[in-house]
Write a protein that holds these residues in place. Structure first.
Motif, PDB file in Angstrom:
ATOM      1  N   VAL A 121       0.857  -1.193   0.000  1.00  0.00           N
ATOM      2  CA  VAL A 121       0.000   0.000   0.000  1.00  0.00           C
ATOM      3  C   VAL A 121       0.894   1.245   0.000  1.00  0.00           C
ATOM      4  CG1 VAL A 121      -1.764   1.293   1.273  1.00  0.00           C
ATOM      5  CG2 VAL A 121      -1.840  -1.215   1.224  1.00  0.00           C
ATOM      6  N   GLY A 122       0.585   2.188  -0.886  1.00  0.00           N
ATOM      7  CA  GLY A 122       1.365   3.426  -0.981  1.00  0.00           C
ATOM      8  C   GLY A 122       0.443   4.631  -1.041  1.00  0.00           C
ATOM      9  N   GLU A 123       1.019   5.815  -0.898  1.00  0.00           N
ATOM     10  CA  GLU A 123       0.209   7.040  -0.931  1.00  0.00           C
ATOM     11  C   GLU A 123      -0.552   7.174  -2.248  1.00  0.00           C
ATOM     12  OE1 GLU A 123       3.101  10.004  -0.250  1.00  0.00           O
ATOM     13  OE2 GLU A 123       3.100   9.698   1.908  1.00  0.00           O
ATOM     14  N   GLU A 124       0.028   6.600  -3.308  1.00  0.00           N
ATOM     15  CA  GLU A 124      -0.619   6.708  -4.617  1.00  0.00           C
ATOM     16  C   GLU A 124      -2.003   6.055  -4.624  1.00  0.00           C
ATOM     17  OE1 GLU A 124       2.050   4.950  -3.882  1.00  0.00           O
ATOM     18  OE2 GLU A 124       2.064   2.995  -4.860  1.00  0.00           O
ATOM     19  N   HIS A 125      -2.261   5.216  -3.627  1.00  0.00           N
ATOM     20  CA  HIS A 125      -3.561   4.537  -3.575  1.00  0.00           C
ATOM     21  C   HIS A 125      -4.666   5.407  -2.996  1.00  0.00           C
ATOM     22  CE1 HIS A 125      -0.956   0.746  -3.604  1.00  0.00           C
ATOM     23  NE2 HIS A 125      -1.629   0.766  -4.742  1.00  0.00           N
ATOM     24  N   PHE A 126      -4.295   6.555  -2.435  1.00  0.00           N
ATOM     25  CA  PHE A 126      -5.289   7.343  -1.693  1.00  0.00           C
ATOM     26  C   PHE A 126      -6.197   8.211  -2.571  1.00  0.00           C
ATOM     27  CE2 PHE A 126      -2.347   7.323   2.287  1.00  0.00           C
ATOM     28  CZ  PHE A 126      -2.656   5.995   2.492  1.00  0.00           C
ATOM     29  N   LEU A 127      -5.795   8.451  -3.826  1.00  0.00           N
ATOM     30  CA  LEU A 127      -6.617   9.288  -4.710  1.00  0.00           C
ATOM     31  C   LEU A 127      -7.494   8.400  -5.581  1.00  0.00           C
ATOM     32  CD1 LEU A 127      -4.364  12.190  -6.037  1.00  0.00           C
ATOM     33  CD2 LEU A 127      -6.365  12.333  -4.549  1.00  0.00           C
ATOM     34  N   SER A 128      -8.811   8.632  -5.535  1.00  0.00           N
ATOM     35  CA  SER A 128      -9.698   7.778  -6.342  1.00  0.00           C
ATOM     36  C   SER A 128      -9.777   8.279  -7.774  1.00  0.00           C
ATOM     37  CB  SER A 128     -11.116   7.750  -5.786  1.00  0.00           C
ATOM     38  OG  SER A 128     -11.156   7.855  -4.407  1.00  0.00           O
ATOM     39  N   VAL A 129     -10.036   7.333  -8.666  1.00  0.00           N
ATOM     40  CA  VAL A 129     -10.291   7.661 -10.072  1.00  0.00           C
ATOM     41  C   VAL A 129     -11.760   8.070 -10.195  1.00  0.00           C
ATOM     42  CG1 VAL A 129     -10.315   6.720 -12.408  1.00  0.00           C
ATOM     43  CG2 VAL A 129      -8.537   6.015 -10.792  1.00  0.00           C
ATOM     44  N   THR A 130     -12.031   9.216 -10.820  1.00  0.00           N
ATOM     45  CA  THR A 130     -13.407   9.723 -10.918  1.00  0.00           C
ATOM     46  C   THR A 130     -14.191   9.002 -12.023  1.00  0.00           C
ATOM     47  OG1 THR A 130     -12.605  11.450 -12.365  1.00  0.00           O
ATOM     48  CG2 THR A 130     -12.878  12.044 -10.044  1.00  0.00           C
ATOM     49  N   GLY A 131     -15.447   9.388 -12.189  1.00  0.00           N
ATOM     50  CA  GLY A 131     -16.274   8.841 -13.280  1.00  0.00           C
ATOM     51  C   GLY A 131     -16.559   7.368 -13.084  1.00  0.00           C
ATOM     52  N   TYR A 132     -16.282   6.571 -14.099  1.00  0.00           N
ATOM     53  CA  TYR A 132     -16.517   5.128 -13.997  1.00  0.00           C
ATOM     54  C   TYR A 132     -15.729   4.498 -12.860  1.00  0.00           C
ATOM     55  CZ  TYR A 132     -18.545   5.257 -18.737  1.00  0.00           C
ATOM     56  OH  TYR A 132     -19.312   5.498 -19.830  1.00  0.00           O
ATOM     57  N   GLY A 133     -14.596   5.101 -12.539  1.00  0.00           N
ATOM     58  CA  GLY A 133     -13.745   4.503 -11.503  1.00  0.00           C
ATOM     59  C   GLY A 133     -12.985   3.291 -12.005  1.00  0.00           C
ATOM     60  N   HIS A 134     -12.790   3.218 -13.312  1.00  0.00           N
ATOM     61  CA  HIS A 134     -12.001   2.091 -13.855  1.00  0.00           C
ATOM     62  C   HIS A 134     -10.539   2.214 -13.437  1.00  0.00           C
ATOM     63  CE1 HIS A 134     -15.110   1.439 -17.311  1.00  0.00           C
ATOM     64  NE2 HIS A 134     -15.468   0.863 -16.179  1.00  0.00           N
ATOM     65  N   ASP A 135      -9.901   1.085 -13.262  1.00  0.00           N
ATOM     66  CA  ASP A 135      -8.466   1.031 -12.911  1.00  0.00           C
ATOM     67  C   ASP A 135      -8.142   1.858 -11.673  1.00  0.00           C
ATOM     68  OD1 ASP A 135      -7.892  -0.582 -15.167  1.00  0.00           O
ATOM     69  OD2 ASP A 135      -7.988   1.213 -16.443  1.00  0.00           O
ATOM     70  N   ASP A 136      -9.040   1.849 -10.707  1.00  0.00           N
ATOM     71  CA  ASP A 136      -8.764   2.536  -9.443  1.00  0.00           C
ATOM     72  C   ASP A 136      -7.903   1.603  -8.590  1.00  0.00           C
ATOM     73  OD1 ASP A 136      -8.798   3.567  -6.840  1.00  0.00           O
ATOM     74  OD2 ASP A 136     -10.769   4.489  -7.128  1.00  0.00           O
ATOM     75  N   LEU A 137      -6.607   1.883  -8.561  1.00  0.00           N
ATOM     76  CA  LEU A 137      -5.670   1.002  -7.844  1.00  0.00           C
ATOM     77  C   LEU A 137      -5.959   1.014  -6.346  1.00  0.00           C
ATOM     78  CD1 LEU A 137      -2.348   1.899  -9.716  1.00  0.00           C
ATOM     79  CD2 LEU A 137      -3.877  -0.036 -10.111  1.00  0.00           C
ATOM     80  N   GLY A 138      -6.438   2.146  -5.853  1.00  0.00           N
ATOM     81  CA  GLY A 138      -6.754   2.255  -4.426  1.00  0.00           C
ATOM     82  C   GLY A 138      -7.900   1.334  -4.038  1.00  0.00           C
ATOM     83  N   ARG A 139      -8.940   1.305  -4.904  1.00  0.00           N
ATOM     84  CA  ARG A 139     -10.085   0.433  -4.618  1.00  0.00           C
ATOM     85  C   ARG A 139      -9.642  -1.032  -4.662  1.00  0.00           C
ATOM     86  NH1 ARG A 139     -13.532   1.361  -8.991  1.00  0.00           N
ATOM     87  NH2 ARG A 139     -12.456  -0.454  -9.835  1.00  0.00           N
ATOM     88  N   GLU A 140      -8.788  -1.351  -5.647  1.00  0.00           N
ATOM     89  CA  GLU A 140      -8.333  -2.743  -5.775  1.00  0.00           C
ATOM     90  C   GLU A 140      -7.493  -3.168  -4.576  1.00  0.00           C
ATOM     91  OE1 GLU A 140      -8.311  -2.344 -10.617  1.00  0.00           O
ATOM     92  OE2 GLU A 140      -6.468  -3.083  -9.658  1.00  0.00           O
ATOM     93  N   VAL A 141      -6.602  -2.259  -4.149  1.00  0.00           N
ATOM     94  CA  VAL A 141      -5.736  -2.630  -3.028  1.00  0.00           C
ATOM     95  C   VAL A 141      -6.557  -2.714  -1.729  1.00  0.00           C
ATOM     96  CG1 VAL A 141      -4.792  -0.468  -2.009  1.00  0.00           C
ATOM     97  CG2 VAL A 141      -3.288  -2.407  -2.409  1.00  0.00           C
ATOM     98  N   THR A 142      -7.588  -1.870  -1.606  1.00  0.00           N
ATOM     99  CA  THR A 142      -8.456  -1.914  -0.413  1.00  0.00           C
ATOM    100  C   THR A 142      -9.152  -3.273  -0.338  1.00  0.00           C
ATOM    101  OG1 THR A 142      -8.795   0.468  -0.565  1.00  0.00           O
ATOM    102  CG2 THR A 142     -10.357  -0.749   0.789  1.00  0.00           C
TER     103      THR A 142
END
Ligand SMILES: *Cc1c(COP(=O)(O)O)cnc(C)c1O
Length: 430
Positions: free
Chosen positions: A50-71
Protein backbone atom coordinates in the motif's frame (compact mmCIF):
# COMPACT_ATOMS: atom_id res chain seq x y z
CA UNK A 1 -2.19 25.74 44.59
CA UNK A 2 -3.54 22.49 45.92
CA UNK A 3 -5.39 20.08 43.75
CA UNK A 4 -8.63 18.95 45.29
CA UNK A 5 -9.27 15.25 44.83
CA UNK A 6 -12.81 14.07 45.13
CA UNK A 7 -13.15 11.65 48.03
CA UNK A 8 -12.71 8.02 47.05
CA UNK A 9 -16.08 6.36 47.11
CA UNK A 10 -16.76 2.70 47.80
CA UNK A 11 -17.66 2.42 44.13
CA UNK A 12 -14.27 3.71 43.02
CA UNK A 13 -12.61 1.09 45.21
CA UNK A 14 -14.78 -1.60 43.60
CA UNK A 15 -13.82 -0.28 40.19
CA UNK A 16 -10.09 -0.44 40.94
CA UNK A 17 -10.43 -3.94 42.38
CA UNK A 18 -12.42 -5.09 39.35
CA UNK A 19 -9.82 -3.66 36.96
CA UNK A 20 -7.01 -5.41 38.85
CA UNK A 21 -8.83 -8.74 38.52
CA UNK A 22 -9.65 -8.21 34.84
CA UNK A 23 -6.04 -7.26 34.16
CA UNK A 24 -4.83 -10.69 35.29
CA UNK A 25 -7.60 -12.66 33.56
CA UNK A 26 -9.90 -11.98 30.58
CA UNK A 27 -8.23 -8.75 29.48
CA UNK A 28 -5.07 -10.77 28.79
CA UNK A 29 -6.96 -12.87 26.28
CA UNK A 30 -8.50 -9.75 24.70
CA UNK A 31 -5.04 -8.17 24.49
CA UNK A 32 -3.62 -11.32 22.85
CA UNK A 33 -6.44 -11.38 20.28
CA UNK A 34 -5.75 -7.72 19.50
CA UNK A 35 -2.05 -8.36 18.84
CA UNK A 36 -2.86 -11.40 16.71
CA UNK A 37 -5.47 -9.59 14.58
CA UNK A 38 -3.37 -6.44 14.30
CA UNK A 39 -0.43 -8.39 12.93
CA UNK A 40 -2.67 -10.02 10.33
CA UNK A 41 -4.10 -6.66 9.27
CA UNK A 42 -0.65 -5.06 9.03
CA UNK A 43 0.69 -8.00 7.02
CA UNK A 44 -2.04 -7.33 4.46
CA UNK A 45 -0.83 -3.75 4.01
CA UNK A 46 2.78 -4.87 3.62
CA UNK A 47 2.06 -7.78 1.26
CA UNK A 48 0.01 -5.57 -1.04
CA UNK A 49 2.51 -2.69 -0.94
CA UNK A 50 0.00 0.00 0.00
CA UNK A 51 1.36 3.43 -0.98
CA UNK A 52 0.21 7.04 -0.93
CA UNK A 53 -0.62 6.71 -4.62
CA UNK A 54 -3.56 4.54 -3.58
CA UNK A 55 -5.29 7.34 -1.69
CA UNK A 56 -6.62 9.29 -4.71
CA UNK A 57 -9.70 7.78 -6.34
CA UNK A 58 -10.29 7.66 -10.07
CA UNK A 59 -13.41 9.72 -10.92
CA UNK A 60 -16.27 8.84 -13.28
CA UNK A 61 -16.52 5.13 -14.00
CA UNK A 62 -13.75 4.50 -11.50
CA UNK A 63 -12.00 2.09 -13.86
CA UNK A 64 -8.47 1.03 -12.91
CA UNK A 65 -8.76 2.54 -9.44
CA UNK A 66 -5.67 1.00 -7.84
CA UNK A 67 -6.75 2.26 -4.43
CA UNK A 68 -10.08 0.43 -4.62
CA UNK A 69 -8.33 -2.74 -5.77
CA UNK A 70 -5.74 -2.63 -3.03
CA UNK A 71 -8.46 -1.91 -0.41
CA UNK A 72 -10.33 -5.05 -1.49
CA UNK A 73 -7.10 -7.07 -1.32
CA UNK A 74 -6.03 -5.78 2.11
CA UNK A 75 -9.51 -6.38 3.54
CA UNK A 76 -9.53 -9.88 2.06
CA UNK A 77 -6.25 -10.61 3.84
CA UNK A 78 -7.48 -9.12 7.13
CA UNK A 79 -10.74 -11.12 6.90
CA UNK A 80 -8.94 -14.34 5.91
CA UNK A 81 -10.85 -14.52 2.65
CA UNK A 82 -9.94 -15.24 -0.95
CA UNK A 83 -11.56 -11.98 -2.07
CA UNK A 84 -13.43 -8.99 -0.66
CA UNK A 85 -15.72 -6.29 -2.00
CA UNK A 86 -15.42 -3.16 0.16
CA UNK A 87 -17.66 -0.36 -1.02
CA UNK A 88 -18.99 2.96 0.20
CA UNK A 89 -21.90 2.26 -2.19
CA UNK A 90 -22.99 -0.48 0.23
CA UNK A 91 -25.13 1.67 2.50
CA UNK A 92 -25.35 -0.50 5.63
CA UNK A 93 -24.83 -3.92 7.12
CA UNK A 94 -28.30 -4.90 5.94
CA UNK A 95 -27.41 -3.87 2.39
CA UNK A 96 -24.14 -5.87 2.58
CA UNK A 97 -26.11 -8.94 3.66
CA UNK A 98 -28.69 -8.37 0.91
CA UNK A 99 -25.89 -8.10 -1.67
CA UNK A 100 -24.46 -11.36 -0.33
CA UNK A 101 -27.80 -13.18 -0.46
CA UNK A 102 -28.83 -11.88 -3.90
CA UNK A 103 -25.34 -12.60 -5.18
CA UNK A 104 -25.50 -16.25 -4.12
CA UNK A 105 -29.15 -17.22 -4.65
CA UNK A 106 -31.03 -17.88 -7.88
CA UNK A 107 -34.79 -18.28 -8.50
CA UNK A 108 -35.93 -21.64 -7.14
CA UNK A 109 -33.10 -21.81 -4.59
CA UNK A 110 -33.63 -22.18 -0.86
CA UNK A 111 -32.05 -20.12 1.89
CA UNK A 112 -31.97 -21.90 5.25
CA UNK A 113 -31.23 -19.97 8.44
CA UNK A 114 -29.99 -22.30 11.18
CA UNK A 115 -29.76 -19.64 13.89
CA UNK A 116 -33.47 -18.89 13.93
CA UNK A 117 -35.06 -15.71 12.63
CA UNK A 118 -32.32 -13.40 11.24
CA UNK A 119 -31.75 -9.79 12.28
CA UNK A 120 -34.96 -7.70 12.05
CA UNK A 121 -33.94 -5.66 9.03
CA UNK A 122 -33.43 -8.81 6.94
CA UNK A 123 -37.10 -9.75 7.17
CA UNK A 124 -38.03 -7.43 4.32
CA UNK A 125 -34.97 -8.52 2.31
CA UNK A 126 -36.06 -12.15 2.59
CA UNK A 127 -39.74 -11.28 2.14
CA UNK A 128 -40.95 -12.41 5.56
CA UNK A 129 -42.48 -8.96 6.08
CA UNK A 130 -44.04 -6.63 3.50
CA UNK A 131 -44.59 -7.29 -0.20
CA UNK A 132 -41.50 -5.77 -1.75
CA UNK A 133 -40.94 -6.60 -5.44
CA UNK A 134 -37.21 -6.83 -4.84
CA UNK A 135 -37.36 -9.28 -1.93
CA UNK A 136 -35.86 -12.73 -2.28
CA UNK A 137 -39.36 -14.23 -1.95
CA UNK A 138 -40.59 -12.14 -4.91
CA UNK A 139 -37.73 -13.68 -6.92
CA UNK A 140 -38.88 -17.20 -6.05
CA UNK A 141 -36.12 -17.79 -3.51
CA UNK A 142 -37.57 -20.00 -0.76
CA UNK A 143 -36.83 -19.49 2.90
CA UNK A 144 -36.71 -21.93 5.78
CA UNK A 145 -35.31 -21.80 9.30
CA UNK A 146 -34.54 -23.66 12.50
CA UNK A 147 -32.44 -22.74 15.51
CA UNK A 148 -29.37 -24.51 16.85
CA UNK A 149 -29.93 -22.85 20.20
CA UNK A 150 -31.58 -24.71 23.05
CA UNK A 151 -34.14 -22.44 24.65
CA UNK A 152 -33.80 -22.09 28.41
CA UNK A 153 -36.77 -22.64 30.74
CA UNK A 154 -37.47 -18.92 31.00
CA UNK A 155 -36.65 -17.68 27.48
CA UNK A 156 -37.24 -14.01 28.38
CA UNK A 157 -33.80 -13.76 30.02
CA UNK A 158 -30.42 -14.30 28.41
CA UNK A 159 -29.59 -17.04 30.93
CA UNK A 160 -29.43 -20.75 30.13
CA UNK A 161 -29.10 -20.84 26.33
CA UNK A 162 -26.80 -23.42 24.78
CA UNK A 163 -25.73 -24.37 21.27
CA UNK A 164 -26.71 -27.80 20.03
CA UNK A 165 -23.96 -29.80 18.42
CA UNK A 166 -26.23 -32.35 16.70
CA UNK A 167 -28.82 -31.80 14.01
CA UNK A 168 -32.06 -33.77 14.10
CA UNK A 169 -33.10 -35.98 11.19
CA UNK A 170 -35.57 -33.31 9.99
CA UNK A 171 -32.95 -30.57 10.22
CA UNK A 172 -30.45 -32.64 8.23
CA UNK A 173 -33.12 -33.02 5.53
CA UNK A 174 -33.54 -29.24 5.40
CA UNK A 175 -29.77 -28.81 5.04
CA UNK A 176 -29.73 -31.32 2.17
CA UNK A 177 -32.40 -29.34 0.33
CA UNK A 178 -30.81 -25.90 0.93
CA UNK A 179 -28.62 -23.96 -1.51
CA UNK A 180 -27.43 -21.51 1.12
CA UNK A 181 -27.15 -22.01 4.87
CA UNK A 182 -27.28 -18.73 6.77
CA UNK A 183 -25.70 -18.26 10.19
CA UNK A 184 -25.89 -15.10 12.29
CA UNK A 185 -22.75 -14.86 14.43
CA UNK A 186 -23.76 -12.07 16.81
CA UNK A 187 -26.77 -12.16 19.12
CA UNK A 188 -27.86 -8.87 17.57
CA UNK A 189 -30.87 -7.84 19.64
CA UNK A 190 -31.91 -11.30 20.70
CA UNK A 191 -31.14 -13.00 23.98
CA UNK A 192 -29.41 -16.08 22.62
CA UNK A 193 -25.60 -16.02 22.86
CA UNK A 194 -23.25 -15.06 20.06
CA UNK A 195 -21.43 -17.89 18.33
CA UNK A 196 -17.70 -18.17 18.98
CA UNK A 197 -15.36 -19.13 16.14
CA UNK A 198 -14.89 -22.71 17.48
CA UNK A 199 -18.68 -23.06 17.66
CA UNK A 200 -19.03 -21.71 14.12
CA UNK A 201 -16.34 -24.10 12.93
CA UNK A 202 -18.10 -27.11 14.47
CA UNK A 203 -21.45 -26.06 12.97
CA UNK A 204 -20.04 -25.44 9.49
CA UNK A 205 -18.19 -28.75 9.57
CA UNK A 206 -21.45 -30.58 10.33
CA UNK A 207 -23.38 -28.67 7.69
CA UNK A 208 -20.75 -29.51 5.07
CA UNK A 209 -20.68 -33.15 6.16
CA UNK A 210 -24.38 -33.33 5.30
CA UNK A 211 -24.21 -31.16 2.16
CA UNK A 212 -20.64 -30.54 0.94
CA UNK A 213 -21.51 -28.05 -1.83
CA UNK A 214 -23.97 -25.88 0.08
CA UNK A 215 -22.94 -22.21 0.41
CA UNK A 216 -22.46 -21.21 4.04
CA UNK A 217 -22.94 -17.49 4.60
CA UNK A 218 -22.28 -15.81 7.94
CA UNK A 219 -23.69 -12.47 9.10
CA UNK A 220 -20.43 -11.18 10.60
CA UNK A 221 -21.83 -7.84 11.86
CA UNK A 222 -20.29 -6.88 15.24
CA UNK A 223 -17.97 -9.90 15.15
CA UNK A 224 -14.86 -8.74 13.30
CA UNK A 225 -11.60 -8.91 15.32
CA UNK A 226 -13.28 -10.05 18.54
CA UNK A 227 -11.66 -13.48 18.19
CA UNK A 228 -8.40 -14.79 16.70
CA UNK A 229 -10.01 -15.83 13.42
CA UNK A 230 -12.85 -14.78 11.16
CA UNK A 231 -15.59 -17.21 10.02
CA UNK A 232 -13.98 -17.36 6.56
CA UNK A 233 -10.97 -19.09 8.16
CA UNK A 234 -13.16 -21.92 9.49
CA UNK A 235 -15.22 -22.83 6.45
CA UNK A 236 -17.65 -19.97 5.79
CA UNK A 237 -17.96 -19.36 2.04
CA UNK A 238 -19.12 -15.76 2.42
CA UNK A 239 -19.31 -13.18 5.23
CA UNK A 240 -20.82 -9.70 5.25
CA UNK A 241 -20.59 -6.72 7.56
CA UNK A 242 -20.87 -2.99 8.10
CA UNK A 243 -18.07 -0.42 8.00
CA UNK A 244 -19.72 1.72 10.68
CA UNK A 245 -19.22 -1.22 13.02
CA UNK A 246 -15.98 -3.07 13.86
CA UNK A 247 -13.96 -3.07 10.61
CA UNK A 248 -14.30 0.70 10.11
CA UNK A 249 -12.29 1.40 13.25
CA UNK A 250 -14.69 4.20 14.22
CA UNK A 251 -13.51 6.54 11.45
CA UNK A 252 -15.08 5.16 8.26
CA UNK A 253 -18.14 7.34 7.53
CA UNK A 254 -20.15 4.72 5.59
CA UNK A 255 -19.98 1.44 3.72
CA UNK A 256 -20.07 -2.32 3.93
CA UNK A 257 -18.27 -5.40 2.71
CA UNK A 258 -18.72 -8.95 1.56
CA UNK A 259 -15.76 -11.34 1.65
CA UNK A 260 -15.13 -14.98 0.92
CA UNK A 261 -14.87 -17.28 -2.11
CA UNK A 262 -13.73 -15.27 -5.14
CA UNK A 263 -16.51 -16.60 -7.42
CA UNK A 264 -19.20 -15.63 -4.92
CA UNK A 265 -17.68 -12.20 -4.27
CA UNK A 266 -17.60 -11.59 -8.05
CA UNK A 267 -21.27 -12.54 -8.28
CA UNK A 268 -22.08 -10.14 -5.41
CA UNK A 269 -20.22 -7.37 -7.27
CA UNK A 270 -22.33 -8.06 -10.37
CA UNK A 271 -25.46 -7.71 -8.26
CA UNK A 272 -24.26 -4.51 -6.55
CA UNK A 273 -23.29 -2.82 -9.84
CA UNK A 274 -24.27 -4.85 -12.90
CA UNK A 275 -22.97 -7.71 -15.02
CA UNK A 276 -19.99 -6.48 -17.01
CA UNK A 277 -19.06 -3.87 -14.42
CA UNK A 278 -18.81 -6.01 -11.31
CA UNK A 279 -15.99 -4.94 -9.00
CA UNK A 280 -14.27 -2.93 -11.71
CA UNK A 281 -16.27 0.27 -11.49
CA UNK A 282 -17.41 2.67 -8.81
CA UNK A 283 -16.00 5.92 -7.47
CA UNK A 284 -14.61 5.86 -3.92
CA UNK A 285 -14.92 9.63 -3.24
CA UNK A 286 -11.28 9.83 -2.13
CA UNK A 287 -12.16 7.76 0.92
CA UNK A 288 -9.58 5.05 0.29
CA UNK A 289 -7.18 6.34 2.95
CA UNK A 290 -9.99 6.44 5.51
CA UNK A 291 -11.13 2.91 4.62
CA UNK A 292 -7.60 1.58 5.00
CA UNK A 293 -6.81 3.61 8.11
CA UNK A 294 -10.08 2.46 9.69
CA UNK A 295 -9.12 -1.17 9.06
CA UNK A 296 -5.66 -0.51 10.49
CA UNK A 297 -7.21 0.91 13.68
CA UNK A 298 -10.05 -1.63 13.92
CA UNK A 299 -8.44 -4.42 16.01
CA UNK A 300 -7.34 -1.87 18.63
CA UNK A 301 -10.70 -0.12 18.78
CA UNK A 302 -12.50 -3.45 19.05
CA UNK A 303 -10.23 -4.34 21.98
CA UNK A 304 -11.11 -1.03 23.68
CA UNK A 305 -14.81 -1.84 23.25
CA UNK A 306 -14.34 -5.39 24.57
CA UNK A 307 -12.47 -4.15 27.65
CA UNK A 308 -15.27 -1.70 28.40
CA UNK A 309 -18.04 -4.28 27.94
CA UNK A 310 -16.16 -6.71 30.18
CA UNK A 311 -15.86 -4.08 32.91
CA UNK A 312 -19.58 -3.33 32.65
CA UNK A 313 -20.39 -7.05 33.04
CA UNK A 314 -18.04 -7.40 36.00
CA UNK A 315 -19.39 -4.42 37.95
CA UNK A 316 -23.06 -5.09 37.25
CA UNK A 317 -22.61 -8.75 38.19
CA UNK A 318 -21.05 -7.68 41.47
CA UNK A 319 -24.13 -5.56 42.10
CA UNK A 320 -26.36 -8.59 41.56
CA UNK A 321 -27.61 -7.98 38.00
CA UNK A 322 -27.89 -10.77 35.42
CA UNK A 323 -25.55 -10.18 32.51
CA UNK A 324 -24.81 -11.84 29.17
CA UNK A 325 -22.08 -12.56 28.36
CA UNK A 326 -20.54 -12.97 31.82
CA UNK A 327 -17.40 -10.97 32.47
CA UNK A 328 -15.10 -13.98 32.22
CA UNK A 329 -16.60 -15.29 28.94
CA UNK A 330 -14.83 -15.19 25.58
CA UNK A 331 -16.66 -12.67 23.43
CA UNK A 332 -17.68 -12.98 19.80
CA UNK A 333 -19.21 -9.51 19.43
CA UNK A 334 -19.12 -6.10 21.10
CA UNK A 335 -22.56 -6.24 22.76
CA UNK A 336 -23.25 -6.50 26.49
CA UNK A 337 -26.67 -7.27 27.94
CA UNK A 338 -27.31 -5.93 31.45
CA UNK A 339 -30.63 -7.01 32.92
CA UNK A 340 -31.85 -4.06 34.99
CA UNK A 341 -35.32 -5.39 35.94
CA UNK A 342 -36.66 -1.86 36.35
CA UNK A 343 -38.03 0.47 33.65
CA UNK A 344 -36.80 3.59 35.49
CA UNK A 345 -33.28 2.22 35.66
CA UNK A 346 -33.35 1.40 31.96
CA UNK A 347 -34.35 4.95 31.05
CA UNK A 348 -31.89 6.44 33.52
CA UNK A 349 -29.06 4.25 32.15
CA UNK A 350 -29.63 5.61 28.65
CA UNK A 351 -30.06 9.20 29.81
CA UNK A 352 -26.78 9.22 31.77
CA UNK A 353 -24.94 7.55 28.90
CA UNK A 354 -26.28 10.18 26.50
CA UNK A 355 -25.31 13.02 28.88
CA UNK A 356 -21.74 11.66 28.80
CA UNK A 357 -21.52 11.45 24.99
CA UNK A 358 -19.16 13.64 22.94
CA UNK A 359 -22.02 14.58 20.59
CA UNK A 360 -25.54 15.64 21.63
CA UNK A 361 -24.87 15.36 25.37
CA UNK A 362 -27.54 18.02 25.89
CA UNK A 363 -30.30 15.85 24.41
CA UNK A 364 -32.36 13.70 26.78
CA UNK A 365 -33.52 10.36 25.39
CA UNK A 366 -37.09 9.37 26.23
CA UNK A 367 -38.86 6.09 25.43
CA UNK A 368 -40.68 6.10 22.09
CA UNK A 369 -42.43 3.69 19.75
CA UNK A 370 -40.41 3.27 16.55
CA UNK A 371 -42.51 2.09 13.59
CA UNK A 372 -42.78 -1.68 13.49
CA UNK A 373 -41.92 -2.26 17.14
CA UNK A 374 -44.41 -3.62 19.62
CA UNK A 375 -42.83 -2.03 22.71
CA UNK A 376 -41.45 1.38 23.51
CA UNK A 377 -37.69 1.59 23.08
CA UNK A 378 -35.20 3.94 24.72
CA UNK A 379 -31.92 4.66 22.95
CA UNK A 380 -28.70 6.54 23.70
CA UNK A 381 -26.05 7.23 21.12
CA UNK A 382 -24.16 10.50 20.98
CA UNK A 383 -21.90 9.37 18.18
CA UNK A 384 -19.65 11.10 15.63
CA UNK A 385 -20.98 8.86 12.88
CA UNK A 386 -24.75 8.64 12.78
CA UNK A 387 -25.92 5.22 13.89
CA UNK A 388 -22.42 3.91 14.56
CA UNK A 389 -22.67 1.23 17.20
CA UNK A 390 -18.90 0.77 17.37
CA UNK A 391 -19.16 4.02 19.31
CA UNK A 392 -20.49 3.79 22.86
CA UNK A 393 -24.27 3.41 22.66
CA UNK A 394 -27.14 1.68 24.44
CA UNK A 395 -30.75 0.81 23.89
CA UNK A 396 -33.46 -1.42 25.25
CA UNK A 397 -37.16 -2.20 24.86
CA UNK A 398 -39.39 -1.20 27.79
CA UNK A 399 -40.58 -4.68 28.56
CA UNK A 400 -39.64 -7.26 31.18
CA UNK A 401 -36.84 -8.01 32.10
CA UNK A 402 -35.83 -4.42 31.18
CA UNK A 403 -32.49 -5.39 29.70
CA UNK A 404 -30.19 -2.75 28.28
CA UNK A 405 -28.05 -3.60 25.24
CA UNK A 406 -24.78 -1.73 25.70
CA UNK A 407 -22.29 -1.74 22.86
CA UNK A 408 -19.10 -0.30 21.41
CA UNK A 409 -16.85 2.32 22.91
CA UNK A 410 -13.96 3.81 20.92
CA UNK A 411 -11.96 4.31 24.12
CA UNK A 412 -11.99 2.29 27.33
CA UNK A 413 -11.82 5.52 29.35
CA UNK A 414 -15.21 6.60 28.02
CA UNK A 415 -17.00 3.36 28.88
CA UNK A 416 -15.32 3.27 32.31
CA UNK A 417 -16.50 6.80 33.09
CA UNK A 418 -20.05 6.15 31.89
CA UNK A 419 -20.39 2.91 33.91
CA UNK A 420 -19.07 4.63 37.02
CA UNK A 421 -21.54 7.51 36.72
CA UNK A 422 -24.46 5.19 36.01
CA UNK A 423 -23.71 2.97 39.00
CA UNK A 424 -23.22 6.03 41.22
CA UNK A 425 -26.65 7.26 40.25
CA UNK A 426 -28.20 3.80 40.85
CA UNK A 427 -26.56 3.71 44.32
CA UNK A 428 -27.97 7.12 45.18
CA UNK A 429 -31.49 6.29 44.17
CA UNK A 430 -31.64 3.19 46.37
C1 LIG B 1 -26.00 -4.29 12.75
C2 LIG B 1 -26.38 -5.64 12.31
C3 LIG B 1 -26.89 -5.87 11.04
C4 LIG B 1 -27.08 -4.80 10.00
O1 LIG B 1 -27.53 -3.63 10.51
P1 LIG B 1 -27.39 -2.22 9.75
O2 LIG B 1 -27.97 -1.31 10.76
O3 LIG B 1 -28.15 -2.31 8.50
O4 LIG B 1 -25.94 -1.96 9.51
C5 LIG B 1 -27.20 -7.17 10.70
N1 LIG B 1 -27.02 -8.18 11.56
C6 LIG B 1 -26.51 -8.00 12.79
C7 LIG B 1 -26.33 -9.17 13.68
C8 LIG B 1 -26.18 -6.73 13.21
O5 LIG B 1 -25.67 -6.55 14.42
Amino acid sequence: MTIAHSPTTALQVQLKTAEAELQTSIWQEQEAIYHHCFERVLTGFIQHKVGEEHFLSVTGYGHDDLGREVTDAVFAHALQAEAALVRVQIVSGTHALAVGLHGCLNPGDTMLSITGRPYDTLEEVIGLRGKNRQSLAAKQVHYDEFSVFNQPKSPETAVGYSVRTQFTEAEAEKIKRANLVFIQRSRGYSLRPSLTIPELEALILQVKAIHPTVIVMVDNCYGEFTQYQEPTAVGADLIAGSLIKNPGGGIVPAGGYVAGRADLVASCADYLTCPGVGAEGGYTFNLTRILLQGLYLAPGIVKEALKGMTLAAKLFEQKGYDTAPHWQDSRSDIIQILTLRDPDKLVKFCQILQSLSPINSHITPIPANPPGYADEVVMAGGTFIDGSTLELSADGPLRSPFAVYLQGGLTYAHTRLAILKILESFDHSL
